[in-house]
Design a protein around this motif. Structure first.
Motif, PDB file in Angstrom:
ATOM      1  N   LEU A  64     -23.109 -52.606   2.897  1.00  0.00           N
ATOM      2  CA  LEU A  64     -21.708 -52.246   3.972  1.00  0.00           C
ATOM      3  C   LEU A  64     -21.128 -53.639   3.942  1.00  0.00           C
ATOM      4  CD1 LEU A  64     -24.253 -50.848   6.851  1.00  0.00           C
ATOM      5  CD2 LEU A  64     -22.815 -49.440   5.266  1.00  0.00           C
ATOM      6  N   ARG A  65     -19.685 -53.622   3.527  1.00  0.00           N
ATOM      7  CA  ARG A  65     -19.012 -54.704   3.305  1.00  0.00           C
ATOM      8  C   ARG A  65     -17.982 -54.848   4.499  1.00  0.00           C
ATOM      9  NH1 ARG A  65     -17.464 -53.838  -2.771  1.00  0.00           N
ATOM     10  NH2 ARG A  65     -15.920 -55.371  -2.238  1.00  0.00           N
ATOM     11  N   LEU A  66     -18.693 -55.356   5.621  1.00  0.00           N
ATOM     12  CA  LEU A  66     -17.825 -56.022   6.514  1.00  0.00           C
ATOM     13  C   LEU A  66     -18.430 -57.111   6.974  1.00  0.00           C
ATOM     14  CD1 LEU A  66     -16.988 -52.770   8.968  1.00  0.00           C
ATOM     15  CD2 LEU A  66     -15.474 -54.069   7.286  1.00  0.00           C
ATOM     16  N   PRO A  67     -17.471 -58.142   7.551  1.00  0.00           N
ATOM     17  CA  PRO A  67     -18.016 -59.400   7.881  1.00  0.00           C
ATOM     18  C   PRO A  67     -18.808 -59.378   9.043  1.00  0.00           C
ATOM     19  CG  PRO A  67     -15.600 -59.259   8.294  1.00  0.00           C
ATOM     20  CD  PRO A  67     -16.093 -58.014   7.806  1.00  0.00           C
ATOM     21  N   ASP A  68     -19.045 -58.525   9.787  1.00  0.00           N
ATOM     22  CA  ASP A  68     -20.102 -58.178  11.004  1.00  0.00           C
ATOM     23  C   ASP A  68     -21.318 -57.899  10.680  1.00  0.00           C
ATOM     24  OD1 ASP A  68     -18.860 -55.698  10.692  1.00  0.00           O
ATOM     25  OD2 ASP A  68     -18.520 -55.417  12.854  1.00  0.00           O
ATOM     26  N   VAL A  69     -21.685 -57.457   9.451  1.00  0.00           N
ATOM     27  CA  VAL A  69     -22.856 -56.996   8.783  1.00  0.00           C
ATOM     28  C   VAL A  69     -23.605 -58.105   8.178  1.00  0.00           C
ATOM     29  CG1 VAL A  69     -24.095 -55.678   7.216  1.00  0.00           C
ATOM     30  CG2 VAL A  69     -21.988 -54.625   8.624  1.00  0.00           C
ATOM     31  N   SER A  70     -24.659 -58.668   8.604  1.00  0.00           N
ATOM     32  CA  SER A  70     -25.390 -59.607   7.838  1.00  0.00           C
ATOM     33  C   SER A  70     -25.873 -59.360   6.622  1.00  0.00           C
ATOM     34  CB  SER A  70     -26.537 -59.924   8.694  1.00  0.00           C
ATOM     35  OG  SER A  70     -26.408 -60.420  10.067  1.00  0.00           O
ATOM     36  N   ARG A  71     -26.092 -60.501   5.546  1.00  0.00           N
ATOM     37  CA  ARG A  71     -26.161 -60.190   4.198  1.00  0.00           C
ATOM     38  C   ARG A  71     -27.401 -59.153   4.049  1.00  0.00           C
ATOM     39  NH1 ARG A  71     -26.347 -65.887   2.121  1.00  0.00           N
ATOM     40  NH2 ARG A  71     -26.259 -66.433   4.502  1.00  0.00           N
ATOM     41  N   ARG A  72     -28.520 -59.489   4.789  1.00  0.00           N
ATOM     42  CA  ARG A  72     -29.697 -58.901   4.680  1.00  0.00           C
ATOM     43  C   ARG A  72     -29.734 -58.458   6.371  1.00  0.00           C
ATOM     44  NH1 ARG A  72     -30.177 -62.178   0.914  1.00  0.00           N
ATOM     45  NH2 ARG A  72     -30.861 -61.943  -0.979  1.00  0.00           N
ATOM     46  N   LEU A  88     -33.526 -57.091  10.772  1.00  0.00           N
ATOM     47  CA  LEU A  88     -34.004 -58.238  10.153  1.00  0.00           C
ATOM     48  C   LEU A  88     -33.352 -59.590  10.551  1.00  0.00           C
ATOM     49  CD1 LEU A  88     -33.923 -57.035   6.389  1.00  0.00           C
ATOM     50  CD2 LEU A  88     -35.931 -57.266   7.876  1.00  0.00           C
ATOM     51  N   ASN A  89     -33.539 -59.907  11.911  1.00  0.00           N
ATOM     52  CA  ASN A  89     -32.888 -60.827  12.645  1.00  0.00           C
ATOM     53  C   ASN A  89     -31.417 -61.235  12.468  1.00  0.00           C
ATOM     54  OD1 ASN A  89     -35.199 -61.622  14.142  1.00  0.00           O
ATOM     55  ND2 ASN A  89     -36.149 -62.523  12.286  1.00  0.00           N
ATOM     56  N   SER A  90     -30.768 -59.881  12.452  1.00  0.00           N
ATOM     57  CA  SER A  90     -29.289 -60.124  12.030  1.00  0.00           C
ATOM     58  C   SER A  90     -28.365 -60.650  13.201  1.00  0.00           C
ATOM     59  CB  SER A  90     -28.662 -58.545  11.642  1.00  0.00           C
ATOM     60  OG  SER A  90     -28.991 -57.845  12.979  1.00  0.00           O
ATOM     61  N   LEU A  91     -27.280 -61.293  12.844  1.00  0.00           N
ATOM     62  CA  LEU A  91     -26.606 -61.821  13.928  1.00  0.00           C
ATOM     63  C   LEU A  91     -25.897 -60.815  14.867  1.00  0.00           C
ATOM     64  CD1 LEU A  91     -25.166 -64.338  14.744  1.00  0.00           C
ATOM     65  CD2 LEU A  91     -23.191 -63.932  13.306  1.00  0.00           C
ATOM     66  N   ASN A  92     -25.746 -59.737  14.427  1.00  0.00           N
ATOM     67  CA  ASN A  92     -25.066 -58.854  15.565  1.00  0.00           C
ATOM     68  C   ASN A  92     -25.783 -57.513  16.035  1.00  0.00           C
ATOM     69  OD1 ASN A  92     -22.358 -59.851  15.921  1.00  0.00           O
ATOM     70  ND2 ASN A  92     -21.926 -59.277  13.602  1.00  0.00           N
ATOM     71  N   GLY A  93     -27.140 -57.595  15.354  1.00  0.00           N
ATOM     72  CA  GLY A  93     -28.047 -56.713  15.785  1.00  0.00           C
ATOM     73  C   GLY A  93     -27.928 -55.292  15.467  1.00  0.00           C
ATOM     74  N   VAL A  94     -28.755 -54.275  15.526  1.00  0.00           N
ATOM     75  CA  VAL A  94     -28.723 -52.815  15.204  1.00  0.00           C
ATOM     76  C   VAL A  94     -28.970 -52.161  16.485  1.00  0.00           C
ATOM     77  CG1 VAL A  94     -29.985 -51.057  13.933  1.00  0.00           C
ATOM     78  CG2 VAL A  94     -30.010 -53.332  12.980  1.00  0.00           C
ATOM     79  N   TYR A  95     -27.979 -51.039  16.734  1.00  0.00           N
ATOM     80  CA  TYR A  95     -28.169 -50.350  17.919  1.00  0.00           C
ATOM     81  C   TYR A  95     -28.220 -48.878  17.525  1.00  0.00           C
ATOM     82  CZ  TYR A  95     -25.913 -54.118  20.375  1.00  0.00           C
ATOM     83  OH  TYR A  95     -25.960 -55.456  20.780  1.00  0.00           O
ATOM     84  N   ASP A 110     -29.936 -39.339  15.335  1.00  0.00           N
ATOM     85  CA  ASP A 110     -30.113 -40.546  15.930  1.00  0.00           C
ATOM     86  C   ASP A 110     -28.580 -41.085  15.298  1.00  0.00           C
ATOM     87  OD1 ASP A 110     -31.963 -40.929  17.519  1.00  0.00           O
ATOM     88  OD2 ASP A 110     -33.397 -41.905  16.308  1.00  0.00           O
ATOM     89  N   ARG A 111     -27.954 -41.962  16.349  1.00  0.00           N
ATOM     90  CA  ARG A 111     -26.691 -42.892  15.990  1.00  0.00           C
ATOM     91  C   ARG A 111     -27.036 -44.248  15.831  1.00  0.00           C
ATOM     92  NH1 ARG A 111     -22.709 -45.154  19.709  1.00  0.00           N
ATOM     93  NH2 ARG A 111     -20.885 -44.947  18.629  1.00  0.00           N
ATOM     94  N   ILE A 112     -26.896 -44.727  14.538  1.00  0.00           N
ATOM     95  CA  ILE A 112     -27.293 -46.167  14.057  1.00  0.00           C
ATOM     96  C   ILE A 112     -25.817 -46.645  14.063  1.00  0.00           C
ATOM     97  CG2 ILE A 112     -28.377 -47.675  12.618  1.00  0.00           C
ATOM     98  CD1 ILE A 112     -29.925 -44.659  11.597  1.00  0.00           C
ATOM     99  N   VAL A 113     -25.936 -48.065  14.781  1.00  0.00           N
ATOM    100  CA  VAL A 113     -24.777 -49.137  14.663  1.00  0.00           C
ATOM    101  C   VAL A 113     -25.191 -50.186  13.898  1.00  0.00           C
ATOM    102  CG1 VAL A 113     -22.678 -50.215  15.883  1.00  0.00           C
ATOM    103  CG2 VAL A 113     -23.443 -47.830  16.503  1.00  0.00           C
ATOM    104  N   ILE A 114     -24.311 -50.629  12.860  1.00  0.00           N
ATOM    105  CA  ILE A 114     -24.564 -51.636  12.097  1.00  0.00           C
ATOM    106  C   ILE A 114     -23.196 -52.344  11.909  1.00  0.00           C
ATOM    107  CG2 ILE A 114     -25.442 -52.762   9.770  1.00  0.00           C
ATOM    108  CD1 ILE A 114     -27.463 -50.287   9.602  1.00  0.00           C
ATOM    109  N   GLY A 115     -23.189 -53.447  12.663  1.00  0.00           N
ATOM    110  CA  GLY A 115     -21.917 -54.091  12.640  1.00  0.00           C
ATOM    111  C   GLY A 115     -20.775 -52.900  12.764  1.00  0.00           C
TER     112      GLY A 115
END
Length: 134
Positions: A64-72, A88-95, A110-115
């Motif tokens: 997922l190539r957006l800056p608000d998505v952590s590398r892992r 995985l302890n991402s900066l912006n979390g998983v919702y 389920d609705r998953i938000v990643i960045g």
């Protein structure tokens, strides 16, 4: 000195044997594929294996190539008869359904938000013995 025309021993083979690959790729009991639909575009993605790394890094299974998505960013994996999402302890979390999670079982739609990405989980292949199946 060994003869170069003779087959090498299995331990010296440069590639894993097919039998080894089959054992490594064996799916867990009750495995079914997970499809994720990207909102609002409707693009459907199918996860390639029972254990998937999600993030911005080029080595991720789902990139997922957006800056608000952590590398892992997170891991989506199938175990104990169900699909799970684990931050995985991402900066912006998983919702998950607007609630920040660290580890959760995925349920139908389920609705998953990643960045900046919104994904809808399609677990229509759910096994009847899944934890939430009635």
């Amino acid at each position: 000195m060994s003869d170069p025309h003779l087959p090498r021993s299995p331990s010296a083979a440069p590639f894993p044997r097919i039998a080894d690959l089959e054992c490594e790729s064996a799916s867990p009991p009750g495995y079914y594929p997970l499809q994720l639909t990207l909102v609002p575009s409707g693009v459907t993605l199918q996860l390639p294996r029972p254990d998937n790394l999600v993030g911005r890094h080029s080595a991720c299974d789902l990139r997922l190539r957006l800056p608000d998505v952590s590398r892992r960013h997170c891991r989506i994996s199938f175990h104990d008869g169900a699909w799970h999402v684990h931050d995985l302890n991402s900066l912006n979390g998983v919702y998950l359904n607007d609630e920040k999670i660290t580890d959760s079982v995925l349920r139908p739609l389920d609705r998953i938000v990643i960045g900046g990405f919104i994904l809808i989980a399609d677990v229509s292949g759910v096994a009847r013995d899944a934890p939430w199946a009635a």
